[in-house]
Design an enzyme around this catalytic site. Sequence first.
Site, short mmCIF file in Angstrom:
data_model
loop_
_atom_site.label_atom_id
_atom_site.label_comp_id
_atom_site.label_asym_id
_atom_site.label_seq_id
_atom_site.Cartn_x
_atom_site.Cartn_y
_atom_site.Cartn_z
N HIS A 45 -16.69 11.88 3.73
CA HIS A 45 -16.19 11.50 5.13
C HIS A 45 -17.81 10.64 5.63
O HIS A 45 -18.69 11.12 5.18
CB HIS A 45 -16.20 12.73 5.96
N GLU A 47 -19.55 11.47 8.17
CA GLU A 47 -20.84 12.32 8.58
C GLU A 47 -21.62 12.59 7.18
O GLU A 47 -22.69 12.89 7.30
CB GLU A 47 -20.18 13.65 9.13
N CYS A 79 -16.57 18.81 7.22
CA CYS A 79 -17.51 18.23 7.74
C CYS A 79 -18.57 19.05 8.85
O CYS A 79 -19.67 18.95 8.87
CB CYS A 79 -17.46 16.80 8.70
N ALA A 149 4.76 -16.60 14.61
CA ALA A 149 3.93 -17.96 15.17
C ALA A 149 5.19 -18.83 15.72
O ALA A 149 6.20 -18.90 14.93
CB ALA A 149 3.35 -18.72 13.87
N LEU A 199 2.30 -13.85 0.42
CA LEU A 199 1.68 -12.57 1.61
C LEU A 199 0.55 -12.05 0.93
O LEU A 199 0.43 -10.84 1.17
CB LEU A 199 3.11 -11.59 1.40
N ALA A 289 13.68 -8.61 12.41
CA ALA A 289 12.97 -8.37 13.54
C ALA A 289 13.59 -7.56 14.60
O ALA A 289 13.38 -6.55 14.97
CB ALA A 289 12.18 -9.64 14.10
N ALA A 290 14.95 -8.00 14.95
CA ALA A 290 15.85 -7.52 15.86
C ALA A 290 16.09 -6.03 15.45
O ALA A 290 16.08 -5.20 16.49
CB ALA A 290 17.03 -8.48 16.04
#
Length: 359
Positions: A45, A47, A79, A149, A199, A289-290
Amino acid sequence: MLKRCLTLAKQAAGKTSPNPLVGSVIVQNHQIVGEGFHEKAGFPHAEIGAIKAAANQTQGATLYVNLEPCNHYGRTPPCTEAILKAGISKVVIGMIDPDPRVSGSGIARLKAAGLEVIVGVEEAASRQLNEAFIHRTLYQQPFGIFKYAMTLDGKIATSSGHSAWVTSPSSRHFVHQLRSTCDAVIVGGNTVRLDNPHLTTHQVSDHNPLRVVLSKSLNLSLNAHLWHQEEAKTLIFTQTDCDQASLSHLSLRGLEIIQFEALAPNAVMKSLYNRGLAQVLWECGPTLAAAALQDRSIQKILAFIAPKIIGGHQAPTPVGDLGLTLMTDALELYQVSLHHLQPDFLLEGYLCSTPYGFN
């Protein structure tokens, strides 16, 4: 120092899922003596990296971190114990961890040991950075971003279907960078048939997201770019009644295919959640999308708007039929912002009035 933590954390964007993006800084006598960030799941991690970098300069130091330190054993030890062992006297935290295994217990452990703990510095920025992690943790579903777009008159292609290119190179470069921060990018069968996309991030990053195709029929070209997996993997979701010849051919080419009785976006999102994914990008056409909007598989909208007018009664728009007949039923965006990507504009907003997770 918290802003520096956020900058460090962003270096691992797209690589840490299902874990969050975390950066950490250690300061001794007003000087940074150690920095670290979480590189990927299973790695130390942030930290721990900062403590290691600070070496023997941690006694009485202040540790900054954008997310509450963990207080449980997972793939790595807690941590909080490492912070105590290092002799750090003060910890400044961006936000509380929404993970119920941590949520508040890390802070309580540090306070109980006598450390000064300050919480909520750069909290809004910390939440925004990890909005996908927060959403995944709270709702057991990846965070969905719908990107599209369109022209100024709301068209994503001409009446003939031609769509290359609606927006400018600057917008397309932005999208390639966006993909590099995502775990998966999703398209439907129509996008594969009409656009034959790659893609990928087009070399803007060494991280390419998993490419996901949703197709009920599997009636797709057998020569699509997505079937070549040297640069990025492709996962196909389809139905049990799909074209069996295509199923066999694609399986023989080494593509992973998952079948459902009835293919739906929320079922796909559940499957991706079970794979450990946190943030997915929907780059699909209007029909899919719908469906994804209707079943709440999308939480954020990125609309690229080109200063062009193409017209056409039959020219497609970004979202298909949602079954809405009244303007008062329209889906509203919240926390809307507008960015200029010369010559285009990017409108960004959320489908929830409380983005970045919990109150």
